[in-house]
Design a protein around this motif. Structure first.
Motif, PDB file in Angstrom:
ATOM      1  N   CYS A  64      29.461  40.463  -6.652  1.00  0.00           N
ATOM      2  CA  CYS A  64      28.483  40.457  -5.674  1.00  0.00           C
ATOM      3  C   CYS A  64      27.402  39.647  -5.832  1.00  0.00           C
ATOM      4  N   LEU A 116      25.018  37.174  -2.780  1.00  0.00           N
ATOM      5  CA  LEU A 116      23.628  38.001  -2.364  1.00  0.00           C
ATOM      6  C   LEU A 116      22.918  36.967  -1.236  1.00  0.00           C
ATOM      7  N   PRO A 117      22.351  37.419  -0.565  1.00  0.00           N
ATOM      8  CA  PRO A 117      21.830  38.858  -0.032  1.00  0.00           C
ATOM      9  C   PRO A 117      22.535  39.552   0.908  1.00  0.00           C
ATOM     10  N   ASP A 147      24.207  42.574  -0.395  1.00  0.00           N
ATOM     11  CA  ASP A 147      22.839  43.788  -0.694  1.00  0.00           C
ATOM     12  C   ASP A 147      22.510  44.413   0.644  1.00  0.00           C
ATOM     13  N   LYS A 193      24.686  47.119   1.640  1.00  0.00           N
ATOM     14  CA  LYS A 193      24.783  48.262   0.870  1.00  0.00           C
ATOM     15  C   LYS A 193      26.007  48.175  -0.238  1.00  0.00           C
ATOM     16  N   VAL A 237      25.689  46.649  -3.110  1.00  0.00           N
ATOM     17  CA  VAL A 237      25.098  46.537  -4.096  1.00  0.00           C
ATOM     18  C   VAL A 237      24.613  48.110  -4.644  1.00  0.00           C
ATOM     19  N   THR A 238      24.109  48.639  -3.482  1.00  0.00           N
ATOM     20  CA  THR A 238      23.417  49.952  -4.011  1.00  0.00           C
ATOM     21  C   THR A 238      24.659  51.000  -4.336  1.00  0.00           C
ATOM     22  N   LEU A 266      20.281  42.150 -11.526  1.00  0.00           N
ATOM     23  CA  LEU A 266      21.190  43.407 -11.124  1.00  0.00           C
ATOM     24  C   LEU A 266      21.240  44.542 -12.286  1.00  0.00           C
TER      25      LEU A 266
END
Length: 611
Positions: free
Chosen positions: A150, A154-155, A158, A161, A163-164, A218
């Protein structure tokens, strides 16, 4: 065309291989009717498979229907040509495997091309999301790998979602791994009680090595999430140490690498508040790097505070922090060490009674913890007296190590010695040795500067060997030598009196306090009314007279020692009362300090007045 050829040469090998294999899965019997250009790579495809699954392609073709468009350039496509090739294969119905290495790219490219359920059932977006939620997020190692991929997305990754979800999966699985590892460590003692066995590294910390592949931004988010889940501070500290070693070990920290500055400041901000979460050698290593790279003041202050809380387990090599300032400065960063000592004394709640600080800052004396910026590091336990002794011994060794530096200023050297409370030093041999080395290396010091330096030494706390050395040390000022001789005479007198108690003294007579009389004779009551010049001359005369008087005392004591040897021999030969009477008369002569100021001799103060 030349521009496109140049861009094509700059494409990564993956895009080239995908472009070369494009003819293997495209319809051969139907000529292509559209060319898609992505980052300089061209794909000869057909409109129908693309518009049947991609909403973006459908809109682009519809907008140019009248002009019969045959070439479309897709700008800023996430993942580049390699990601588009996978999306095109999906549109053509070509089977390929979704894995941790491409699922993030598929999620992003499907969002870019609008390959959702609105345009086709079981489209690429839903397939990639299903793999991510049902397989990746349930496995810690797979979450780390997807999160690693990931970084180049980016972005968008992110915003989607991805990355989250990966970070939450890593944090929850790490917590579960730790709980399972803790249960595996439970065992019964010989008394039948359940307890946890001690292990240096548990099996639940295997993820520490995996996190080192992440980029610092990260990685910082992952550690923050792990902290919130309650993972052991020791595990977090081990991960930080491993990450710092992997990211900083091969860097030239003197080159002003700004990425290294970011890494150091981020790691310091992530350190657990517990004292033993990371080794003290790691803290000193980070501090050296922070000084070399000129990191922020808050970063260095945080490290200094942490080191000060565990300074009693440090070594001399830890304190020898090189100085990276301009030429003409000291070899070692003495000011940083001085601030560390102040932080240690703050935690101790000690220091001098006047509360002076090395840097002029107020010492609040708060013994409940130490504060750095907005972060409060509370600790209910204070350093023990043995910890103070260890730090004192360490500081004396450090002073002796830096004393030969010709650029080391006197005030800074004195500040190091005064940074510890007075009760920390029970023996002043180490301090005397360091000061003697400084005097030898800085022979241009004036007499007032030498006296200022030697005031740090309590000559009563010198050992017999150090006292004998100081009595013959010509580098010491005259006043210090007089004090040494006086203390040596006291020590010799006390040793003689301990061998022969003063039985002939009047028990009603109060004991004589020679040390108190010394301070009265050399005090400032009489000299307060004198001018500074006359006072200085008077002190010099008193010191000279006292030195002569002490020399006479030494000669008398030598005679007494000879008498003592003779008396012991005579006692062995005869035990008569007559001889004991003679012995008791001679032993009265041992009170040499009272006799030296009797009518037969002139006191130093009276002598100075007569002159």
């Amino acid at each position: 065309m030349d521009k496109h050829q140049h861009q094509q040469q700059q494409q990564p090998p993956l895009a080239k291989s995908g472009r070369q294999k494009c003819s293997e899965w495209v319809f051969r019997d139907v000529p292509s009717d559209i060319i898609i250009e992505v980052d300089g790579a061209t794909f000869s495809l057909h409109k129908f498979p693309l518009v049947s699954r991609s909403g973006r392609m459908r809109k682009l073709v519809a907008e140019h229907r009248e002009s019969d468009i045959s070439r479309i350039e897709l700008l800023s496509l996430p993942g580049g040509a390699a990601s588009f090739e996978l999306a095109a294969q999906f549109c053509y119905g070509i089977n390929f495997e979704i894995s941790t290495s491409n699922v993030a790219h598929l999620c992003c490219v499907s969002d870019y091309l609008e390959m959702t359920e609105e345009y086709s059932n079981n489209n690429l977006s839903s397939r990639a999301e299903e793999y991510l939620n049902t397989i990746v997020c349930k496995n810690l190692e797979m979450c780390v790998q997807v999160l690693h991929h990931c970084q180049t997305l980016l972005p968008l990754s992110d915003n989607l979602k991805i990355v989250t979800r990966c970070i939450d999966g890593i944090a929850s699985k790490a917590c579960v791994e730790q709980i399972a590892s803790s249960f595996s460590r439970l065992e019964y003692s010989s008394s039948g009680r359940l307890h946890m066995s001690k292990q240096i590294k548990t099996e639940g910390d295997w993820w520490i090595e995996d996190l080192s592949i992440l980029r610092i931004d990260l990685y910082e988010r992952v550690i923050t999430a792990i902290k919130c889940r309650g993972v052991r501070p020791e595990s977090i500290g081990a991960s930080l140490v491993n990450y710092a070693e992997k990211k900083l070990i091969a860097r030239n920290l003197l080159s002003g690498d700004q990425s290294a500055v970011i890494i150091i400041e981020a790691i310091v901000s992530l350190l657990p508040i517990e004292k033993n979460a990371v080794p003290i050698t790691f803290l000193f290593g980070m501090l050296r790097s922070a000084v070399a790279l000129d990191c922020s003041v808050s970063c260095r202050h945080d490290l200094e505070m942490r080191i000060g809380s565990v300074l009693d387990i440090a070594t001399l090599d830890d304190l020898l922090i090189p100085s990276f300032c301009q030429a003409g400065d000291t070899l070692f960063d003495v000011e940083t060490v001085c601030r560390i000592l102040v932080n240690f004394c703050r935690r101790d709640g000690g220091g001098d009674s006047d509360g002076d600080d090395v840097d002029g800052d107020d010492v609040d004396g708060d013994s409940g913890g130490f504060e750095c910026g907005s972060r409060d590091y509370s600790d209910s336990s204070l350093p023990s007296q043995s910890a103070l002794f260890k730090v004192c011994k360490l500081v004396d060794s450090y002073m002796a190590e830096i004393a030969p530096d010709a650029n080391l200023e006197l005030d800074l050297f004195v500040a190091i010695a005064e940074s510890l409370p007075a009760h920390a030093r029970t023996v002043h041999d180490g301090l005397y040795r360091a000061i003697d080395v400084y005097l030898k290396a800085h022979q241009a010091l004036s007499e007032p500067e030498k006296r200022k330096l030697c005031k740090l030494i309590d000559f009563q706390k010198l050992s017999q060997e150090a006292g004998a050395h100081a009595a013959q040390n010509e580098r010491l000022p005259l006043q210090s030598i007089v004090q040494v001789l006086y203390n040596e005479q006291l020590r010799l007198k006390n040793s003689l009196f301990s061998s022969y108690p003063e039985d002939d003294e009047d028990p009603k007579k109060p004991p004589m306090h020679h040390h108190q009389s010394w301070r009265i004779n050399s005090g400032g009551v009489r000299s307060a009314a004198m001018s500074p010049r006359d006072n200085y001359a008077s002190l010099r005369r008193e010191n000279r007279d006292l030195k002569l008087e002490l020399a006479r005392m030494r000669m008398r004591l030598n005679d007494l020692e000879k008498d003592h040897v003779c008396m012991k021999r005579n006692l062995e030969r005869s035990g008569s009362r007559k001889f004991m009477s003679s012995f008791s008369k001679k032993i009265v002569r041992l009170n040499v300090f009272a006799r030296s100021y009797s009518r037969g001799s002139v006191s130093p103060s009276k002598l100075s007045q007569r002159i």
